[in-house]
Write a protein that holds these residues in place. Sequence first.
Motif, PDB file in Angstrom:
ATOM      1  N   PHE A 114       0.804  -1.219   0.000  1.00  0.00           N
ATOM      2  CA  PHE A 114       0.000   0.000   0.000  1.00  0.00           C
ATOM      3  C   PHE A 114       0.840   1.274   0.000  1.00  0.00           C
ATOM      4  CE2 PHE A 114      -3.930  -2.158   2.045  1.00  0.00           C
ATOM      5  CZ  PHE A 114      -4.338  -2.556   0.786  1.00  0.00           C
ATOM      6  N   GLY A 115       2.157   1.128   0.004  1.00  0.00           N
ATOM      7  CA  GLY A 115       3.032   2.304   0.057  1.00  0.00           C
ATOM      8  C   GLY A 115       2.859   3.189  -1.169  1.00  0.00           C
ATOM      9  N   THR A 116       3.456   4.378  -1.102  1.00  0.00           N
ATOM     10  CA  THR A 116       3.265   5.367  -2.175  1.00  0.00           C
ATOM     11  C   THR A 116       3.678   4.802  -3.539  1.00  0.00           C
ATOM     12  OG1 THR A 116       4.020   6.867  -0.475  1.00  0.00           O
ATOM     13  CG2 THR A 116       3.577   7.814  -2.627  1.00  0.00           C
ATOM     14  N   TYR A 117       4.777   4.008  -3.575  1.00  0.00           N
ATOM     15  CA  TYR A 117       5.228   3.449  -4.852  1.00  0.00           C
ATOM     16  C   TYR A 117       4.926   1.955  -4.937  1.00  0.00           C
ATOM     17  CZ  TYR A 117       7.735   7.802  -4.646  1.00  0.00           C
ATOM     18  OH  TYR A 117       8.039   9.120  -4.523  1.00  0.00           O
ATOM     19  N   GLY A 118       4.097   1.463  -4.023  1.00  0.00           N
ATOM     20  CA  GLY A 118       3.859   0.027  -3.923  1.00  0.00           C
ATOM     21  C   GLY A 118       2.974  -0.521  -5.023  1.00  0.00           C
ATOM     22  N   PHE A 119       2.652  -1.796  -4.880  1.00  0.00           N
ATOM     23  CA  PHE A 119       1.905  -2.521  -5.903  1.00  0.00           C
ATOM     24  C   PHE A 119       0.523  -1.906  -6.149  1.00  0.00           C
ATOM     25  CE2 PHE A 119      -1.113  -5.940  -6.898  1.00  0.00           C
ATOM     26  CZ  PHE A 119      -0.581  -6.353  -8.105  1.00  0.00           C
ATOM     27  N   ALA A 120      -0.187  -1.565  -5.058  1.00  0.00           N
ATOM     28  CA  ALA A 120      -1.546  -1.062  -5.189  1.00  0.00           C
ATOM     29  C   ALA A 120      -1.559   0.228  -6.021  1.00  0.00           C
ATOM     30  CB  ALA A 120      -2.163  -0.818  -3.823  1.00  0.00           C
ATOM     31  N   ASN A 121      -0.611   1.111  -5.739  1.00  0.00           N
ATOM     32  CA  ASN A 121      -0.568   2.360  -6.490  1.00  0.00           C
ATOM     33  C   ASN A 121      -0.104   2.148  -7.916  1.00  0.00           C
ATOM     34  OD1 ASN A 121      -1.580   4.627  -5.128  1.00  0.00           O
ATOM     35  ND2 ASN A 121       0.098   4.492  -3.648  1.00  0.00           N
ATOM     36  N   ALA A 122       0.731   1.141  -8.139  1.00  0.00           N
ATOM     37  CA  ALA A 122       1.147   0.820  -9.502  1.00  0.00           C
ATOM     38  C   ALA A 122      -0.058   0.377 -10.321  1.00  0.00           C
ATOM     39  CB  ALA A 122       2.213  -0.269  -9.482  1.00  0.00           C
TER      40      ALA A 122
ATOM     41  N   SER B  32      17.668  -5.930  -4.970  1.00  0.00           N
ATOM     42  CA  SER B  32      18.871  -5.150  -4.698  1.00  0.00           C
ATOM     43  C   SER B  32      18.547  -3.663  -4.633  1.00  0.00           C
ATOM     44  CB  SER B  32      19.927  -5.413  -5.775  1.00  0.00           C
ATOM     45  OG  SER B  32      19.423  -5.033  -7.029  1.00  0.00           O
ATOM     46  N   GLY B  33      17.330  -3.287  -5.011  1.00  0.00           N
ATOM     47  CA  GLY B  33      16.944  -1.878  -5.034  1.00  0.00           C
ATOM     48  C   GLY B  33      16.794  -1.248  -3.658  1.00  0.00           C
ATOM     49  N   GLY B  34      16.592  -2.044  -2.647  1.00  0.00           N
ATOM     50  CA  GLY B  34      16.541  -1.512  -1.294  1.00  0.00           C
ATOM     51  C   GLY B  34      15.171  -1.035  -0.854  1.00  0.00           C
ATOM     52  N   ALA B  35      14.123  -1.285  -1.633  1.00  0.00           N
ATOM     53  CA  ALA B  35      12.786  -0.878  -1.210  1.00  0.00           C
ATOM     54  C   ALA B  35      11.786  -1.943  -1.636  1.00  0.00           C
ATOM     55  CB  ALA B  35      12.415   0.462  -1.828  1.00  0.00           C
ATOM     56  N   PHE B  39      11.552  -3.747  -8.527  1.00  0.00           N
ATOM     57  CA  PHE B  39      12.525  -4.824  -8.376  1.00  0.00           C
ATOM     58  C   PHE B  39      13.699  -4.562  -9.323  1.00  0.00           C
ATOM     59  CE2 PHE B  39      14.353  -8.987  -8.378  1.00  0.00           C
ATOM     60  CZ  PHE B  39      14.065  -9.465  -7.109  1.00  0.00           C
ATOM     61  N   LYS B  40      14.886  -4.290  -8.757  1.00  0.00           N
ATOM     62  CA  LYS B  40      16.037  -3.899  -9.593  1.00  0.00           C
ATOM     63  C   LYS B  40      16.866  -5.099 -10.024  1.00  0.00           C
ATOM     64  CE  LYS B  40      16.402   0.869  -9.221  1.00  0.00           C
ATOM     65  NZ  LYS B  40      15.903   1.364  -7.930  1.00  0.00           N
ATOM     66  N   GLY B  41      17.110  -5.993  -9.098  1.00  0.00           N
ATOM     67  CA  GLY B  41      17.952  -7.142  -9.435  1.00  0.00           C
ATOM     68  C   GLY B  41      18.034  -8.072  -8.251  1.00  0.00           C
ATOM     69  N   PHE B  42      18.569  -9.256  -8.500  1.00  0.00           N
ATOM     70  CA  PHE B  42      18.612 -10.275  -7.455  1.00  0.00           C
ATOM     71  C   PHE B  42      19.830 -10.066  -6.557  1.00  0.00           C
ATOM     72  CE2 PHE B  42      19.957 -14.328  -5.785  1.00  0.00           C
ATOM     73  CZ  PHE B  42      18.778 -14.851  -5.302  1.00  0.00           C
ATOM     74  N   SER B 228      12.473  -1.968   5.771  1.00  0.00           N
ATOM     75  CA  SER B 228      13.880  -2.279   5.591  1.00  0.00           C
ATOM     76  C   SER B 228      13.905  -3.713   5.095  1.00  0.00           C
ATOM     77  CB  SER B 228      14.612  -2.117   6.916  1.00  0.00           C
ATOM     78  OG  SER B 228      15.407  -3.232   7.158  1.00  0.00           O
ATOM     79  N   LEU B 229      14.598  -3.952   4.010  1.00  0.00           N
ATOM     80  CA  LEU B 229      14.485  -5.260   3.362  1.00  0.00           C
ATOM     81  C   LEU B 229      15.071  -6.376   4.210  1.00  0.00           C
ATOM     82  CD1 LEU B 229      14.809  -4.637  -0.441  1.00  0.00           C
ATOM     83  CD2 LEU B 229      12.816  -4.767   1.004  1.00  0.00           C
ATOM     84  N   SER B 230      15.850  -6.026   5.240  1.00  0.00           N
ATOM     85  CA  SER B 230      16.322  -7.110   6.102  1.00  0.00           C
ATOM     86  C   SER B 230      15.156  -7.730   6.865  1.00  0.00           C
ATOM     87  CB  SER B 230      17.410  -6.626   7.060  1.00  0.00           C
ATOM     88  OG  SER B 230      16.952  -5.544   7.804  1.00  0.00           O
ATOM     89  N   ILE B 231      14.082  -6.950   7.113  1.00  0.00           N
ATOM     90  CA  ILE B 231      12.886  -7.544   7.717  1.00  0.00           C
ATOM     91  C   ILE B 231      12.270  -8.542   6.731  1.00  0.00           C
ATOM     92  CG2 ILE B 231      10.636  -7.125   8.786  1.00  0.00           C
ATOM     93  CD1 ILE B 231      11.414  -4.354   9.412  1.00  0.00           C
ATOM     94  N   ASN B 232      12.278  -8.191   5.435  1.00  0.00           N
ATOM     95  CA  ASN B 232      11.755  -9.122   4.434  1.00  0.00           C
ATOM     96  C   ASN B 232      12.541 -10.427   4.450  1.00  0.00           C
ATOM     97  OD1 ASN B 232      10.935  -6.422   3.700  1.00  0.00           O
ATOM     98  ND2 ASN B 232      10.126  -7.337   1.838  1.00  0.00           N
ATOM     99  N   ALA B 233      13.868 -10.287   4.504  1.00  0.00           N
ATOM    100  CA  ALA B 233      14.704 -11.494   4.510  1.00  0.00           C
ATOM    101  C   ALA B 233      14.395 -12.329   5.751  1.00  0.00           C
ATOM    102  CB  ALA B 233      16.174 -11.107   4.478  1.00  0.00           C
ATOM    103  N   LEU B 234      14.311 -11.650   6.883  1.00  0.00           N
ATOM    104  CA  LEU B 234      13.997 -12.333   8.134  1.00  0.00           C
ATOM    105  C   LEU B 234      12.631 -13.012   8.041  1.00  0.00           C
ATOM    106  CD1 LEU B 234      15.004 -12.667  11.042  1.00  0.00           C
ATOM    107  CD2 LEU B 234      13.757 -10.592  11.628  1.00  0.00           C
ATOM    108  N   SER B 235      11.652 -12.307   7.461  1.00  0.00           N
ATOM    109  CA  SER B 235      10.312 -12.882   7.312  1.00  0.00           C
ATOM    110  C   SER B 235      10.349 -14.153   6.483  1.00  0.00           C
ATOM    111  CB  SER B 235       9.379 -11.902   6.612  1.00  0.00           C
ATOM    112  OG  SER B 235       9.450 -10.656   7.195  1.00  0.00           O
ATOM    113  N   THR B 236      11.115 -14.111   5.398  1.00  0.00           N
ATOM    114  CA  THR B 236      11.199 -15.286   4.534  1.00  0.00           C
ATOM    115  C   THR B 236      11.749 -16.470   5.313  1.00  0.00           C
ATOM    116  OG1 THR B 236      11.643 -13.757   2.751  1.00  0.00           O
ATOM    117  CG2 THR B 236      12.012 -16.076   2.293  1.00  0.00           C
ATOM    118  N   LEU B 237      12.778 -16.195   6.109  1.00  0.00           N
ATOM    119  CA  LEU B 237      13.366 -17.276   6.915  1.00  0.00           C
ATOM    120  C   LEU B 237      12.338 -17.805   7.919  1.00  0.00           C
ATOM    121  CD1 LEU B 237      16.883 -15.713   7.550  1.00  0.00           C
ATOM    122  CD2 LEU B 237      16.314 -17.609   6.021  1.00  0.00           C
TER     123      LEU B 237
END
Lengths: 263, 266
Positions: A114-122, B32-35, B39-42, B228-237
């Motif tokens: 739901f973020g400003t640049y997130g999927f929903a807004n896309a 790798s994009g940080g947000a 999606f920028k790259g693996f 912060s994408l480290s939360i994403n990584a942690l979530s995946t684990l």
Amino acid sequence: MQNRTRNIYLIPYALWIVLFVVAPILLILYYSFFDIDGHFGLVNYEKFFTPVYFKMALSSFWYAFLITAICLVISYPTAYLLTKTKHKQLWLLLIILPTWINLLLKAYAFLGIFGTYGFANAVLGLFGIGPKQILFTDFSFLFVSVYIFIPFMILPIFNALEELNPSLTDASRDLGASPWTTFRRVIFPLTIDGVKSGCQAVFIPALSLFMLTRLIAGNRVITLGTAIEEHFLVTQDWGMGSTVAVFLILIMALIMIVTGIRR
Amino acid sequence: MKKKIGANIYLIAVFIILYAPIFYLMIYSFNSGGAMHDFKGFTLEWYKEVFHDTRLIVIVLNTLVIALLSSAIATIFGVLGALAIANARSRRTKNMLLTLNNVLIVSPDVIIGASFLILYTLIGIKLGFTSVLISHIAFSIPIVVLMVLPKLQEMSPTLIDAARDLGATRRDVLTRVVLPFISPGILAGFFMALTYSLDDFAVTFFVTGNGFSTLSVEIYSRARQGISLSINALSTLIFLFTIILVIGYYFINRKSVRPNGVGMRQ
């Protein structure tokens, strides 16, 4: 002889009941009579019925009601269709699986979506609608809550539908009832218990989950749970927090009586 | 036929909505994009960050220690509780005990957390490891009771009579007849307690104080600061770990009875 054995088992268990079931409820009740300066009285209860708190309680109710209603509308057909599938136990397992994933992680996922640049807004962008503020609105709170509670509504309804004797619906159809009449007069009344326990499983958490409102709704939505957390951990007004908690307990008891205690 | 297609589309839509956010979260843990958009790259950078975060690793260990200890102790208390309920003579005592048992299961977490906080402050238990451990034991006991009780009720009383007639002492009856019979229930109870403890956030959040943290509390405070994408990584684990636990649970559960609705956690 028998009597003595029983007592030995009962001692640690009864101790647990007294310390962690009875005492906490009494303590909440006791603290609810103390205002922030430690004076004994009914100040907190008077405060609860002032417009500020009363409105908060009503809006919390309203949101919980909306969440429960939307969940029911989505879940009933899902549960019904699930009972018609081939590998229904497998599908049911797949419905339950997300409930094992920590709620915080699911809420966090929506911060991105739901973020400003997130999927929903896309997606909105594809239709030519510019980026909108979705996060920290009532809508995002409702959406995420419904998302999280749907499995808890589906499971009891599914179980109720499974218990339903199929010859009853056949009989109704043979006697000339339309599908809608069959549903309204036969299927739904016979699965009402499942609907009730589903509503119970959704409504109470919807009133009390404070982390969802904090993460997803910003400070736009304040539920009873948020108010309790706020009073206990932020403003340190334990008395008022306890008063809100007493009301939450009363509401919970009321709902359990209305929907029938089935646990 | 047309109706069938409509039904399938509806079901598929529900499943997509249920799983899309989880996969969204997991996919962006490799961004790798940080947000959590574009999606920028693996990259495995975020996973590296998680494994190099010593504070986080300590928290994970805390969480595991709390979960294992609390569920082990709760299992002992829960089995005793189930025995106490099963052996209660009158129906009224039995029902009363069961009602009291279920109070903590139906209570919202905020209320459990707030009331335990008052309790500890009053008795003088310092907030931290001890208070979190005690809380987890306390809210896991009723679940263990509910998992063990059906097994006890399933057991035929003639088994105990037979053992007694054959000269077994009361202790023997318990350790050689009753406990082996209910062991699937005990195992399932331990397992449920474990998942309840690992999953708990709200109660821990109330009684944890400063300085001690479990994984869910840590995730909450990090998520409140934003993405912060480290939360994403942690979530995946955590997600993978959860799947392994669930498979384990259903494996255990095939052999034991599960009361309706307890298999889920909010």
